[in-house]
Motif scaffolding. Structure first.
Motif, PDB file in Angstrom:
ATOM      1  N   ILE A  39      37.301  31.228  31.231  1.00  0.00           N
ATOM      2  CA  ILE A  39      37.672  31.049  32.631  1.00  0.00           C
ATOM      3  C   ILE A  39      37.905  29.561  32.855  1.00  0.00           C
ATOM      4  CG2 ILE A  39      36.892  31.239  35.020  1.00  0.00           C
ATOM      5  CD1 ILE A  39      35.161  33.584  34.153  1.00  0.00           C
ATOM      6  N   ASP A  40      39.003  29.234  33.498  1.00  0.00           N
ATOM      7  CA  ASP A  40      39.307  27.843  33.817  1.00  0.00           C
ATOM      8  C   ASP A  40      40.070  27.801  35.140  1.00  0.00           C
ATOM      9  OD1 ASP A  40      41.884  28.648  33.206  1.00  0.00           O
ATOM     10  OD2 ASP A  40      42.023  27.523  31.362  1.00  0.00           O
ATOM     11  N   PRO A  41      40.418  26.634  35.655  1.00  0.00           N
ATOM     12  CA  PRO A  41      41.121  26.555  36.941  1.00  0.00           C
ATOM     13  C   PRO A  41      42.454  27.292  36.971  1.00  0.00           C
ATOM     14  CG  PRO A  41      40.224  24.421  36.379  1.00  0.00           C
ATOM     15  CD  PRO A  41      40.005  25.307  35.188  1.00  0.00           C
ATOM     16  N   LEU A  42      43.029  27.607  35.816  1.00  0.00           N
ATOM     17  CA  LEU A  42      44.294  28.338  35.794  1.00  0.00           C
ATOM     18  C   LEU A  42      44.114  29.836  35.987  1.00  0.00           C
ATOM     19  CD1 LEU A  42      45.920  26.528  32.754  1.00  0.00           C
ATOM     20  CD2 LEU A  42      46.342  26.112  35.174  1.00  0.00           C
ATOM     21  N   SER A  43      42.906  30.350  35.712  1.00  0.00           N
ATOM     22  CA  SER A  43      42.703  31.798  35.770  1.00  0.00           C
ATOM     23  C   SER A  43      41.611  32.239  36.739  1.00  0.00           C
ATOM     24  CB  SER A  43      42.356  32.319  34.375  1.00  0.00           C
ATOM     25  OG  SER A  43      41.127  31.778  33.936  1.00  0.00           O
ATOM     26  N   HIS A  44      40.817  31.331  37.262  1.00  0.00           N
ATOM     27  CA  HIS A  44      39.702  31.709  38.132  1.00  0.00           C
ATOM     28  C   HIS A  44      40.189  31.931  39.557  1.00  0.00           C
ATOM     29  CE1 HIS A  44      35.877  31.563  40.247  1.00  0.00           C
ATOM     30  NE2 HIS A  44      35.327  31.827  39.074  1.00  0.00           N
ATOM     31  N   PRO A  45      39.763  33.035  40.208  1.00  0.00           N
ATOM     32  CA  PRO A  45      40.219  33.346  41.567  1.00  0.00           C
ATOM     33  C   PRO A  45      39.900  32.264  42.598  1.00  0.00           C
ATOM     34  CG  PRO A  45      39.071  35.226  40.634  1.00  0.00           C
ATOM     35  CD  PRO A  45      38.910  34.097  39.668  1.00  0.00           C
ATOM     36  N   ALA A  46      38.853  31.493  42.376  1.00  0.00           N
ATOM     37  CA  ALA A  46      38.502  30.438  43.336  1.00  0.00           C
ATOM     38  C   ALA A  46      39.601  29.385  43.420  1.00  0.00           C
ATOM     39  CB  ALA A  46      37.183  29.779  42.943  1.00  0.00           C
ATOM     40  N   TRP A  47      40.311  29.151  42.320  1.00  0.00           N
ATOM     41  CA  TRP A  47      41.379  28.156  42.311  1.00  0.00           C
ATOM     42  C   TRP A  47      42.764  28.765  42.475  1.00  0.00           C
ATOM     43  CZ3 TRP A  47      37.349  27.305  38.672  1.00  0.00           C
ATOM     44  CH2 TRP A  47      36.565  26.185  38.944  1.00  0.00           C
ATOM     45  N   THR A  48      42.923  30.031  42.059  1.00  0.00           N
ATOM     46  CA  THR A  48      44.235  30.654  42.130  1.00  0.00           C
ATOM     47  C   THR A  48      44.492  31.345  43.456  1.00  0.00           C
ATOM     48  OG1 THR A  48      43.421  32.710  41.153  1.00  0.00           O
ATOM     49  CG2 THR A  48      44.314  31.047  39.642  1.00  0.00           C
ATOM     50  N   GLY A  49      43.429  31.580  44.236  1.00  0.00           N
ATOM     51  CA  GLY A  49      43.585  32.236  45.531  1.00  0.00           C
ATOM     52  C   GLY A  49      43.655  33.744  45.431  1.00  0.00           C
ATOM     53  N   GLY A  50      43.365  34.282  44.257  1.00  0.00           N
ATOM     54  CA  GLY A  50      43.374  35.732  44.064  1.00  0.00           C
ATOM     55  C   GLY A  50      42.167  36.383  44.712  1.00  0.00           C
ATOM     56  N   GLN A  51      42.185  37.694  44.744  1.00  0.00           N
ATOM     57  CA  GLN A  51      41.097  38.440  45.355  1.00  0.00           C
ATOM     58  C   GLN A  51      39.879  38.382  44.448  1.00  0.00           C
ATOM     59  OE1 GLN A  51      42.051  42.478  46.204  1.00  0.00           O
ATOM     60  NE2 GLN A  51      40.176  42.867  47.290  1.00  0.00           N
ATOM     61  N   GLN A  52      38.731  38.124  45.035  1.00  0.00           N
ATOM     62  CA  GLN A  52      37.509  38.057  44.271  1.00  0.00           C
ATOM     63  C   GLN A  52      36.848  39.425  44.232  1.00  0.00           C
ATOM     64  OE1 GLN A  52      34.957  34.986  45.683  1.00  0.00           O
ATOM     65  NE2 GLN A  52      36.451  33.379  45.345  1.00  0.00           N
ATOM     66  N   LYS A  53      36.222  39.697  43.119  1.00  0.00           N
ATOM     67  CA  LYS A  53      35.527  40.963  42.939  1.00  0.00           C
ATOM     68  C   LYS A  53      34.203  40.903  43.703  1.00  0.00           C
ATOM     69  CE  LYS A  53      34.989  43.992  39.068  1.00  0.00           C
ATOM     70  NZ  LYS A  53      34.832  44.076  37.629  1.00  0.00           N
ATOM     71  N   ILE A  54      33.969  41.878  44.564  1.00  0.00           N
ATOM     72  CA  ILE A  54      32.744  41.913  45.344  1.00  0.00           C
ATOM     73  C   ILE A  54      31.804  42.918  44.710  1.00  0.00           C
ATOM     74  CG2 ILE A  54      31.719  42.457  47.579  1.00  0.00           C
ATOM     75  CD1 ILE A  54      34.378  41.628  48.843  1.00  0.00           C
ATOM     76  N   GLN A  55      30.618  42.459  44.379  1.00  0.00           N
ATOM     77  CA  GLN A  55      29.642  43.354  43.783  1.00  0.00           C
ATOM     78  C   GLN A  55      28.912  44.080  44.903  1.00  0.00           C
ATOM     79  OE1 GLN A  55      27.125  41.217  41.147  1.00  0.00           O
ATOM     80  NE2 GLN A  55      28.754  40.813  39.696  1.00  0.00           N
TER      81      GLN A  55
END
Length: 72
Positions: A39-55
């Motif tokens: 995981i890095d800034p190119l693939s992590h939702p926190a940086w890409t703005g993608g939907q985060q998985k909610i547990q």
């Protein structure tokens, strides 16, 4: 200053998720080792703005599930 109290600081290669590589200094591994990132800034939702998985395993979720059939 005491000898042998500081970790070895050396060059390593970091490989990001898209395959790009860069050199940096680190105390991780040994001289010349390669660190592959999952995981890095190119693939992590926190940086890409993608939907985060909610547990759905928290205490509030369990409470709501347990008492969802009660109506007031």
């Amino acid at each position: 200053m005491k000898k042998d109290t500081h970790p070895d600081y050396h060059n390593i290669t970091v490989v990001m998720t898209d395959g790009t590589k860069f050199q940096t200094k680190s105390t991780w591994g040994k001289e010349g080792d390669t660190m592959s990132l999952d995981i890095d800034p190119l693939s992590h939702p926190a940086w890409t703005g993608g939907q985060q998985k909610i547990q759905d395993k928290g205490q509030v979720s369990r409470f709501k599930k347990r008492f969802s059939n009660l109506k007031t």
